[in-house]
Enzyme design. Sequence first.
Site, PDB file in Angstrom:
ATOM      1  CG  ASP A  35      84.582  55.595 106.656  1.00 43.72           C
ATOM      2  OD1 ASP A  35      85.393  56.129 105.868  1.00 43.72           O
ATOM      3  OD2 ASP A  35      83.511  56.136 107.000  1.00 43.72           O
TER       4      ASP A  35
ATOM      5  CB  THR B  39      85.601  63.404 107.649  1.00 45.24           C
ATOM      6  OG1 THR B  39      84.453  62.603 107.428  1.00 45.24           O
ATOM      7  CG2 THR B  39      86.790  62.777 106.979  1.00 45.24           C
ATOM      8  CB  THR B  40      81.202  63.857 110.689  1.00 45.49           C
ATOM      9  OG1 THR B  40      81.009  63.169 109.458  1.00 45.49           O
ATOM     10  CG2 THR B  40      80.020  64.737 110.969  1.00 45.49           C
TER      11      THR B  40
ATOM     12  CG  ASP C  41      82.333  59.666 104.022  1.00 44.84           C
ATOM     13  OD1 ASP C  41      82.760  59.230 105.081  1.00 44.84           O
ATOM     14  OD2 ASP C  41      83.051  60.051 103.085  1.00 44.84           O
TER      15      ASP C  41
HETATM   16  P1  ADP Z   1      82.780  60.518 111.515  1.00 41.79           P
HETATM   17  O1  ADP Z   1      82.770  61.046 110.119  1.00 41.79           O
HETATM   18  O2  ADP Z   1      83.293  61.534 112.482  1.00 41.79           O
HETATM   19  O3  ADP Z   1      83.452  59.201 111.644  1.00 41.79           O
HETATM   20  P2  ADP Z   1      80.367  59.081 112.116  1.00 41.79           P
HETATM   21  O4  ADP Z   1      79.037  59.369 111.559  1.00 41.79           O
HETATM   22  O5  ADP Z   1      81.065  57.849 111.682  1.00 41.79           O
HETATM   23  O6  ADP Z   1      81.256  60.344 111.897  1.00 41.79           O
HETATM   24  O7  ADP Z   1      80.195  59.039 113.699  1.00 41.79           O
HETATM   25  C1  ADP Z   1      81.259  58.793 114.561  1.00 41.79           C
HETATM   26  C2  ADP Z   1      80.796  58.895 115.987  1.00 41.79           C
HETATM   27  O8  ADP Z   1      79.778  57.937 116.272  1.00 41.79           O
HETATM   28  C3  ADP Z   1      81.937  58.607 116.933  1.00 41.79           C
HETATM   29  O9  ADP Z   1      81.928  59.534 117.985  1.00 41.79           O
HETATM   30  C4  ADP Z   1      81.627  57.210 117.428  1.00 41.79           C
HETATM   31  O10 ADP Z   1      82.165  56.958 118.713  1.00 41.79           O
HETATM   32  C5  ADP Z   1      80.136  57.212 117.427  1.00 41.79           C
HETATM   33  N1  ADP Z   1      79.578  55.851 117.343  1.00 41.79           N
HETATM   34  C6  ADP Z   1      79.838  54.918 116.420  1.00 41.79           C
HETATM   35  N2  ADP Z   1      79.143  53.780 116.661  1.00 41.79           N
HETATM   36  C7  ADP Z   1      78.417  54.015 117.773  1.00 41.79           C
HETATM   37  C8  ADP Z   1      77.478  53.234 118.536  1.00 41.79           C
HETATM   38  N3  ADP Z   1      77.158  51.992 118.185  1.00 41.79           N
HETATM   39  N4  ADP Z   1      76.923  53.828 119.605  1.00 41.79           N
HETATM   40  C9  ADP Z   1      77.231  55.093 119.939  1.00 41.79           C
HETATM   41  N5  ADP Z   1      78.092  55.867 119.271  1.00 41.79           N
HETATM   42  C10 ADP Z   1      78.686  55.336 118.210  1.00 41.79           C
HETATM   43 MG    MG Z   2      82.950  57.320 111.021  1.00 38.75          MG
END
Ligand code: ADP
Ligand code: MG
Length: 539
Positions: A388, A96-97, A63
């Site tokens: 989240d 956030t990332t 996270d």
């Molecule tokens: P953040 O802190 O930005 O939310 P995450 O690690 O949750 O970071 O990653 C978010 C990214 O992963 C987004 O761009 C989202 O569209 C992508 N994402 C989430 N689930 C999937 C999936 N099943 N397949 C491909 N991309 C995904």
């Molecule tokens: Mg996320």
Amino acid sequence: MSQQIQPIFILPEGSQRTTGKTAQRNNIAAAKAVAETVRTTLGPKGMDKMLVDSLNEVTVTNDGVTILEEMSIEHPAAKMIVEVAKTQENEVGDGTTTAVVITGELLKNAEILLDKEIHPTIITKGFRLASEKALQILNQIAQKITVEDNDILKKIAITAMTGKGAESSKEKLAELAVSAVKQIIDSGEIDISNIKIEKKVGDGVEDSELIKGIIIDKEKLHPSMPKKIKNASIALVDSALEIKNTEIEAKIQITSPDQLQSFLDKEESMLMDMVSKIKNSGANVLICQKGIDDVAQYYLAKEGIYAVRRVSKEDMERISKATNAKIVTKLNTLSPSDIGTAGLVESKKVGDEEMTYIQECTNPKAVTLLVRGGTVHVVAEIERAVKDAVGDIIAALKNKLVVAGAGAPEIEVAKGLREYATSLSGREQLAVLSFADAVEVIPRTLAENSGLDPIDLLTELKARHDSPDGKWAGINVFTGKVVDAWQMGVIEPLKIKTQAIKSASEVAELILRIDDIIAAGESSSQPSMPPGGMPGGMY
Ligand code: ADP
Ligand code: MG
């Protein structure tokens, strides 16, 4: 602009001053370093970080905001990046990332423009134009949803939790998160503080449950207190039912300095007095934010009052909202009008420990998501994932607009920005094009973190986005194929994307405008800034 007359500063000894290009490069390097740290955690296949704090407490997470908070970053520009993550967390609760990675990439690309002797003011202007345009594009591609779209809401929850240690039970957790949010919708309004997420180690993730009411991680104080109270009348007290030593001592001097027994009697009678104030208010449940003395516990139990102590301020406020009880600071003023009500208060065993359940509350909007998991680390990471999910469902329901994810919206934004750039003059055009490239860092990173070839994938993605029905073409990180992200069920609130772009751009502009860093010569342990480095933390 750059020819301003510099006032003569007589800086205190030990202070550091960095100006012009050096200042800019230092800040950019620090910001990039922060972004680089969290970049590997992006997406479902992102890696986790193990964070060890000064007390050797371990947190395993991917996270973004948690990582940055735990790193205790000191470099001023790097701290500004951490603020981006915090804003994102407060505004949306997820993404956030993404926000941090985009900020890093914007600055990285700005550096290339600076190398080409493009002035920072041109770059910041271009970034501002690009960011406004990007928000327009995102709004255009977003789809409308309603509260009735359960299937989409569930997909939003699952997308938020994918890759966050909640894998095996994400269907169940997604359903819980959706029901929790639906439960608290109050004539269109959604107040996230009505959802309490409580975690308890023991049993499996699939034993997590949604309770209508509030659970507090406290057991009743005395074994002979009732285990269950129907039609509870609840007093919320934020002062201690204890006698402070100083009070006694003061009394010793004033009243009878020689007779020990009478002090003890006095102490007991003062505590009895406190208990009778509770009793007289009509309360049969006492929830106390501070301590309750053993003797007071005994008398409370004798009166059949269910009592818990050292309840957090946050829980006190929640219970107040749920039961209409007023939090009373001075026990003397406790009156029947301060008392709240709930249909049932009881002590229940969860795992090996007793917890207090307050149910059938006056305000039925209060709910608790009780998250279970095998170990402290598992349950903590699941709690973050569920948070989240809840944040994303609420964000989606608030403006009722959602987008597909998996890199699709970023490619769409980059494409729109490149078209838009052609309408601008030379140098601004370069800045807008840089912005477009920067946004593509999201699909590129999703590919990299999944062990896929980013160049091939991006080429294919862009080609798909040029076709008429290609707007949701994204990356299936599990198969490595370009697919329709909407059909794949990867759905996110529009707000995640707009907020990330907005804050990233704002902070990048802010950092680019700085050409002078004046650091006071700190006497404390704070290390000074090494050029481009990030002192402390993980680097
Ligand atoms: P953040 O802190 O930005 O939310 P995450 O690690 O949750 O970071 O990653 C978010 C990214 O992963 C987004 O761009 C989202 O569209 C992508 N994402 C989430 N689930 C999937 C999936 N099943 N397949 C491909 N991309 C995904
Ligand atoms: Mg996320």
